[in-house]
Design an enzyme around this catalytic site. Structure first.
Site, PDB file in Angstrom:
ATOM      1  N   SER A  26      29.729 -31.006  61.115  1.00 10.52           N
ATOM      2  CA  SER A  26      29.634 -29.933  61.973  1.00 10.52           C
ATOM      3  C   SER A  26      29.485 -28.807  62.217  1.00 10.52           C
ATOM      4  O   SER A  26      28.367 -28.862  61.974  1.00 10.52           O
ATOM      5  CB  SER A  26      31.362 -30.270  62.039  1.00 10.52           C
ATOM      6  OG  SER A  26      31.703 -29.675  63.682  1.00 10.52           O
TER       7      SER A  26
ATOM      8  N   ASP B 289      31.158 -35.918  65.794  1.00  4.81           N
ATOM      9  CA  ASP B 289      31.480 -35.374  65.040  1.00  4.81           C
ATOM     10  C   ASP B 289      31.776 -35.630  63.385  1.00  4.81           C
ATOM     11  O   ASP B 289      32.273 -36.275  63.693  1.00  4.81           O
ATOM     12  CB  ASP B 289      32.471 -34.005  65.441  1.00  4.81           C
ATOM     13  CG  ASP B 289      32.748 -33.067  64.517  1.00  4.81           C
ATOM     14  OD1 ASP B 289      32.282 -33.238  63.787  1.00  4.81           O
ATOM     15  OD2 ASP B 289      32.803 -31.952  65.551  1.00  4.81           O
TER      16      ASP B 289
END
Length: 268
Positions: free
Chosen positions: A42, A154
């Site tokens: 991320s 993510d």
């Protein structure tokens, strides 16, 4: 065989709190702490990928501090995500110079999640921008990235702090930076973003508790008082990253020295 350890820098997820990674990298460079590979999830993938592309961390720090964050958001009719992510792509293309993984100055591994299989995906080839864009695609916020049969979101969904990836890829020493589970963390629920991010944190806490002791050095900047949306607080977040890294420099140098001593003893 090298008499120096192969050092991995693992940068964890945390949205705005991940800006602390910039300060950590600055301090490691200032203290001549080597790292041969970056593994990012991320926001950790974003900061790590920009650094690996050759960007100056002080220039990035200055740019983010004075940038209008709204320029990166393109609100989308909520079919697969509230934001299309096209502006983020343009921003990443600029900072990564549209490089592919094989052009990078530092080895990079980017962690994302495949919604189809529910498995962690480690990206290490192709476009760096596309990999980062996948890794930062918070479910429900950013439109996922399609890669063949994969629908990528993510990295924090499956692996917020990918220490195991670094170990599997041969790291002798792992410096891991967690920007989620530090002491003093505050939970504030004000909107959809907060709901999603807090839910991801809860899902990952048990895994973090099991995995984090496997890092040789764990750096945890004191960013718990900041929201994942506090991008306007970049100055404070970067400085907190610097402070946490400075505190760990003696431990890092000692870990490297001990590895070298053990290596020499095994050869003798």
């Amino acid at each position: 065989m090298s008499n120096k350890p192969y050092v991995a820098l693992v940068l964890g997820a945390g949205s705005a709190r991940g800006l602390a990674h910039i300060g950590v990298i600055q301090v490691l460079l200032e203290n001549q702490i080597p790292f041969d590979m970056i593994v990012g999830s991320s926001m950790g993938a974003m900061v790590g990928g920009i650094y690996a592309s050759g960007a100056d961390m002080y220039m990035l720090d200055h740019m983010i501090e004075h940038m209008n964050q709204g320029l990166l958001y393109d609100v989308n009719l909520p079919r697969l995500g509230f934001m299309a992510g096209n502006k983020i792509n343009t921003f990443l293309d600029l900072l990564t110079k549209k490089q592919s993984f094989d052009q990078l100055q530092t080895a990079l591994l980017v962690v994302a999640t495949d919604l189809v299989t529910g498995e962690r995906v480690v990206i290490e080839e192709g476009s760096v921008t596309a990999a980062i864009r996948a890794s930062i695609s918070i479910p429900g916020i950013f439109r996922p990235v399609r890669d063949g049969d994969k629908i990528l979101v993510d990295g924090a969904v499956t692996d917020r702090l990918p220490i195991t990836v670094a170990r599997e890829r041969g790291a002798d020493l792992i410096i891991a930076v967690d920007v989620t589970f530090c002491e003093g963390k505050k939970v504030v629920i004000r909107n959809t973003w907060d709901v999603i991010m807090t839910s991801l944190d809860i899902m990952q806490k048990q895994q973090f508790d099991a995995i984090s002791p496997q890092a040789d050095i764990l750096i945890q900047p004191a960013v718990g008082g900041y929201s994942p949306r506090d991008f306007e607080c970049s100055r404070e977040l970067v400085d907190l990253g610097r402070a946490a890294a400075l505190e760990k420099i003696p431990d890092i140098k000692n870990a490297i020295q001990q590895w070298e001593i053990q290596f020499a003893e095994e050869l003798s």
